[in-house]
Design a protein around this motif. Structure first.
Motif, PDB file in Angstrom:
ATOM      1  N   THR A   1      -7.964   2.109   6.631  1.00 14.39           N
ATOM      2  CA  THR A   1      -8.547   0.764   6.621  1.00 14.39           C
ATOM      3  C   THR A   1      -7.743  -0.194   5.750  1.00 14.39           C
ATOM      4  N   ASP A   2      -7.242   0.306   4.626  1.00 11.51           N
ATOM      5  CA  ASP A   2      -6.388  -0.538   3.780  1.00 11.51           C
ATOM      6  C   ASP A   2      -5.115  -0.927   4.524  1.00 11.51           C
ATOM      7  N   ALA A   3      -4.550   0.023   5.276  1.00 10.88           N
ATOM      8  CA  ALA A   3      -3.321  -0.246   6.033  1.00 10.88           C
ATOM      9  C   ALA A   3      -3.552  -1.327   7.082  1.00 10.88           C
ATOM     10  N   VAL A   4      -4.688  -1.275   7.761  1.00  9.02           N
ATOM     11  CA  VAL A   4      -4.996  -2.289   8.776  1.00  9.02           C
ATOM     12  C   VAL A   4      -5.041  -3.673   8.138  1.00  9.02           C
ATOM     13  N   ARG A   5      -5.648  -3.787   6.975  1.00 10.16           N
ATOM     14  CA  ARG A   5      -5.725  -5.082   6.293  1.00 10.16           C
ATOM     15  C   ARG A   5      -4.344  -5.568   5.868  1.00 10.16           C
TER      16      ARG A   5
ATOM     17  N   THR B   1      -3.822  10.656   7.506  1.00  7.87           N
ATOM     18  CA  THR B   1      -4.112   9.581   6.559  1.00  7.87           C
ATOM     19  C   THR B   1      -5.620   9.523   6.314  1.00  7.87           C
ATOM     20  N   SER B   2      -6.021   9.311   5.066  1.00  7.60           N
ATOM     21  CA  SER B   2      -7.443   9.254   4.749  1.00  7.60           C
ATOM     22  C   SER B   2      -8.075   7.993   5.332  1.00  7.60           C
ATOM     23  N   PRO B   3      -9.388   8.002   5.567  1.00 11.23           N
ATOM     24  CA  PRO B   3     -10.062   6.797   6.075  1.00 11.23           C
ATOM     25  C   PRO B   3      -9.806   5.567   5.218  1.00 11.23           C
ATOM     26  N   ARG B   4      -9.824   5.726   3.916  1.00 15.04           N
ATOM     27  CA  ARG B   4      -9.589   4.581   3.021  1.00 15.04           C
ATOM     28  C   ARG B   4      -8.172   4.036   3.195  1.00 15.04           C
ATOM     29  N   GLU B   5      -7.199   4.950   3.290  1.00 19.99           N
ATOM     30  CA  GLU B   5      -5.815   4.519   3.482  1.00 19.99           C
ATOM     31  C   GLU B   5      -5.636   3.827   4.832  1.00 19.99           C
TER      32      GLU B   5
END
Length: 214
Positions: free
Chosen positions: A113-117, A107-111
């Motif tokens: 961090t978005d997933a955590v939110r 998973t990409s870094p952006r995906e």
């Protein structure tokens, strides 16, 4: 307030990489980490995280057992299994054990961090290609044949809310679409989870899909 995250992975290098990605975000904080799922309950009790990211295969206690143990808590954090294993059996087992998310380690870094939110908001998060395959499984009717009878226990309004959840809508979107308050949506969702025996909204979505209602 920052989203508090606990990392569980037996590979220190993996933990370090994920920690660096998450620490780069001003609204996310890694409060603790461990190399095995055996420390999960103690870490959660001490740090009260919003999200736990756990590897699925660890030496003593793996991610599936972590998800099961944490789902049994009175006020559990959202659990996401983060793994290199793109295997359907693992996906469904993780969700059955109470996980709210299943993410692959590519998973990409952006995906990530978005997933955590998303998870911190109480919503579900699956890697896109896993979602596609999982829905294909439900389309065959191969999983949980008793889903229809379980859904029959819901009221008409509760079924509407369950369908909205299965379609990936947030509480805000559901409230807007059904012309009710967000607190009403939360009450309905709580009753739905109780009637279906679901630990979280991800399991509500799975049962609803399997019943052919979404």
């Amino acid at each position: 307030m920052a989203v508090k995250v606990i990392l569980l992975d037996d590979e220190e290098l993996v933990r370090k990489g994920i920690r660096m990605i998450l620490h780069a975000e001003p609204d996310i904080e890694v409060v603790a980490e461990g190399g095995d799922g055996s420390v999960a309950l103690d870490l959660v009790a001490e740090h009260r995280p919003d999200v736990v990211l756990t590897d699925i295969q660890m030496p003593r206690v793996g991610g599936l057992e972590v998800a099961r143990q944490l789902a049994a808590l009175t006020d559990p954090p959202a659990v996401a299994v983060l793994t290199t294993f793109d295997v359907d059996a693992y996906v469904y087992a993780a969700l059955q054990h109470g996980a709210a998310g299943f993410l692959l380690k590519d998973t990409s870094p952006r995906e990530l961090t978005d997933a955590v939110r998303v998870l911190a908001r109480g919503e579900a998060m699956l890697s896109p290609r896993i979602t596609t395959r999982l829905l294909a499984v439900f389309a065959t009717g191969a999983v949980a044949p008793q889903a229809r009878s379980r859904m029959a226990e819901l009221t008409a309004r509760e079924r509407e809310v369950a369908v909205e959840v299965a379609q990936g809508r947030s509480n805000t979107e559901i409230a807007t679409g059904l012309f009710v308050s967000q607190s009403t949506v939360k009450v309905h969702l709580s009753r739905i989870m109780t009637k279906l025996g679901a630990a979280n909204r991800t399991q509500v979505a799975l049962i609803t899909h399997d019943a052919g209602l979404a």
